[in-house]
Design a protein around this motif. Structure first.
Motif, PDB file in Angstrom:
ATOM      1  N   HIS A   1       0.836  -1.203   0.000  1.00 56.76           N
ATOM      2  CA  HIS A   1       0.000   0.000   0.000  1.00 56.76           C
ATOM      3  C   HIS A   1       0.869   1.251   0.000  1.00 56.76           C
ATOM      4  O   HIS A   1       0.622   2.195  -0.751  1.00 56.76           O
ATOM      5  CB  HIS A   1      -0.923   0.038   1.227  1.00 56.76           C
ATOM      6  CG  HIS A   1      -2.007  -0.976   1.189  1.00 56.76           C
ATOM      7  ND1 HIS A   1      -3.117  -0.853   0.396  1.00 56.76           N
ATOM      8  CD2 HIS A   1      -2.148  -2.136   1.860  1.00 56.76           C
ATOM      9  CE1 HIS A   1      -3.902  -1.902   0.576  1.00 56.76           C
ATOM     10  NE2 HIS A   1      -3.337  -2.692   1.447  1.00 56.76           N
ATOM     11  N   ALA A   2       1.897   1.247   0.831  1.00 60.91           N
ATOM     12  CA  ALA A   2       2.783   2.410   0.928  1.00 60.91           C
ATOM     13  C   ALA A   2       3.542   2.623  -0.382  1.00 60.91           C
ATOM     14  O   ALA A   2       3.656   3.756  -0.875  1.00 60.91           O
ATOM     15  CB  ALA A   2       3.762   2.230   2.081  1.00 60.91           C
ATOM     16  N   ARG A   3       4.055   1.551  -0.972  1.00 67.69           N
ATOM     17  CA  ARG A   3       4.769   1.682  -2.248  1.00 67.69           C
ATOM     18  C   ARG A   3       3.832   2.171  -3.347  1.00 67.69           C
ATOM     19  O   ARG A   3       4.212   3.001  -4.175  1.00 67.69           O
ATOM     20  CB  ARG A   3       5.394   0.353  -2.644  1.00 67.69           C
ATOM     21  CG  ARG A   3       6.661   0.037  -1.896  1.00 67.69           C
ATOM     22  CD  ARG A   3       7.404  -1.142  -2.508  1.00 67.69           C
ATOM     23  NE  ARG A   3       6.592  -2.341  -2.674  1.00 67.69           N
ATOM     24  CZ  ARG A   3       6.406  -3.268  -1.744  1.00 67.69           C
ATOM     25  NH1 ARG A   3       6.960  -3.142  -0.556  1.00 67.69           N
ATOM     26  NH2 ARG A   3       5.669  -4.325  -1.994  1.00 67.69           N
ATOM     27  N   GLY A   4       2.619   1.652  -3.379  1.00 69.96           N
ATOM     28  CA  GLY A   4       1.651   2.084  -4.384  1.00 69.96           C
ATOM     29  C   GLY A   4       1.297   3.550  -4.236  1.00 69.96           C
ATOM     30  O   GLY A   4       1.243   4.290  -5.223  1.00 69.96           O
ATOM     31  N   ALA A   5       1.069   3.990  -3.012  1.00 69.95           N
ATOM     32  CA  ALA A   5       0.741   5.400  -2.773  1.00 69.95           C
ATOM     33  C   ALA A   5       1.911   6.296  -3.145  1.00 69.95           C
ATOM     34  O   ALA A   5       1.727   7.348  -3.776  1.00 69.95           O
ATOM     35  CB  ALA A   5       0.366   5.602  -1.305  1.00 69.95           C
ATOM     36  N   ALA A   6       3.126   5.879  -2.795  1.00 71.07           N
ATOM     37  CA  ALA A   6       4.307   6.673  -3.138  1.00 71.07           C
ATOM     38  C   ALA A   6       4.485   6.746  -4.650  1.00 71.07           C
ATOM     39  O   ALA A   6       4.825   7.801  -5.201  1.00 71.07           O
ATOM     40  CB  ALA A   6       5.547   6.073  -2.483  1.00 71.07           C
ATOM     41  N   THR A   7       4.254   5.656  -5.339  1.00 66.88           N
ATOM     42  CA  THR A   7       4.377   5.638  -6.799  1.00 66.88           C
ATOM     43  C   THR A   7       3.375   6.583  -7.447  1.00 66.88           C
ATOM     44  O   THR A   7       3.718   7.328  -8.369  1.00 66.88           O
ATOM     45  CB  THR A   7       4.170   4.208  -7.332  1.00 66.88           C
ATOM     46  OG1 THR A   7       5.153   3.359  -6.749  1.00 66.88           O
ATOM     47  CG2 THR A   7       4.282   4.152  -8.841  1.00 66.88           C
ATOM     48  N   LEU A   8       2.137   6.564  -6.963  1.00 61.95           N
ATOM     49  CA  LEU A   8       1.130   7.479  -7.502  1.00 61.95           C
ATOM     50  C   LEU A   8       1.500   8.936  -7.257  1.00 61.95           C
ATOM     51  O   LEU A   8       1.374   9.781  -8.141  1.00 61.95           O
ATOM     52  CB  LEU A   8      -0.242   7.185  -6.897  1.00 61.95           C
ATOM     53  CG  LEU A   8      -0.920   5.912  -7.378  1.00 61.95           C
ATOM     54  CD1 LEU A   8      -2.186   5.654  -6.574  1.00 61.95           C
ATOM     55  CD2 LEU A   8      -1.237   5.999  -8.862  1.00 61.95           C
ATOM     56  N   ALA A   9       1.982   9.228  -6.066  1.00 60.75           N
ATOM     57  CA  ALA A   9       2.374  10.606  -5.737  1.00 60.75           C
ATOM     58  C   ALA A   9       3.547  11.054  -6.607  1.00 60.75           C
ATOM     59  O   ALA A   9       3.542  12.172  -7.140  1.00 60.75           O
ATOM     60  CB  ALA A   9       2.736  10.715  -4.266  1.00 60.75           C
ATOM     61  N   LEU A  10       4.537  10.198  -6.777  1.00 58.25           N
ATOM     62  CA  LEU A  10       5.693  10.553  -7.599  1.00 58.25           C
ATOM     63  C   LEU A  10       5.315  10.702  -9.073  1.00 58.25           C
ATOM     64  O   LEU A  10       5.800  11.610  -9.747  1.00 58.25           O
ATOM     65  CB  LEU A  10       6.794   9.508  -7.443  1.00 58.25           C
ATOM     66  CG  LEU A  10       7.509   9.513  -6.100  1.00 58.25           C
ATOM     67  CD1 LEU A  10       8.446   8.315  -6.002  1.00 58.25           C
ATOM     68  CD2 LEU A  10       8.276  10.808  -5.904  1.00 58.25           C
ATOM     69  N   SER A  11       4.457   9.824  -9.566  1.00 62.59           N
ATOM     70  CA  SER A  11       4.067   9.926 -10.975  1.00 62.59           C
ATOM     71  C   SER A  11       3.263  11.196 -11.230  1.00 62.59           C
ATOM     72  O   SER A  11       3.388  11.816 -12.282  1.00 62.59           O
ATOM     73  CB  SER A  11       3.290   8.693 -11.426  1.00 62.59           C
ATOM     74  OG  SER A  11       2.038   8.620 -10.782  1.00 62.59           O
ATOM     75  N   ALA A  12       2.444  11.621 -10.262  1.00 69.97           N
ATOM     76  CA  ALA A  12       1.684  12.863 -10.415  1.00 69.97           C
ATOM     77  C   ALA A  12       2.628  14.054 -10.416  1.00 69.97           C
ATOM     78  O   ALA A  12       2.428  15.021 -11.167  1.00 69.97           O
ATOM     79  CB  ALA A  12       0.663  13.000  -9.297  1.00 69.97           C
TER      80      ALA A  12
END
Length: 67
Positions: free
Chosen positions: A51-62
């Motif tokens: 969950h943490a990796r997925g959220a971080a990936t979404l934030a970085l991609s945005a």
């Protein structure tokens, strides 16, 4: 999408990982009939760090997309 994005590895994770023995007989031949072959498929349960990796990936991609 695997061919369009040139994906080299897929992860089957979460609650659906227990269904993989039933999904694989149709999934793998469909995957291998595409342009790319030799795609690695990993099957594992979901853990909280996912969950943490997925959220971080979404934030970085945005952030990258906004530039």
């Amino acid at each position: 999408m695997v061919n369009v994005l040139a994906v080299r590895a897929l992860a089957v994770i979460g609650e659906s990982h227990v269904l993989w023995p039933y999904l694989e007989p149709g999934f793998r031949p469909a995957l291998e009939s595409g342009v790319l072959s030799g795609v690695e498929i990993m099957v594992r349960p979901w853990d909280d760090s996912g969950h943490a990796r997925g959220a971080a990936t979404l934030a970085l991609s945005a952030t990258v997309a906004a530039r």
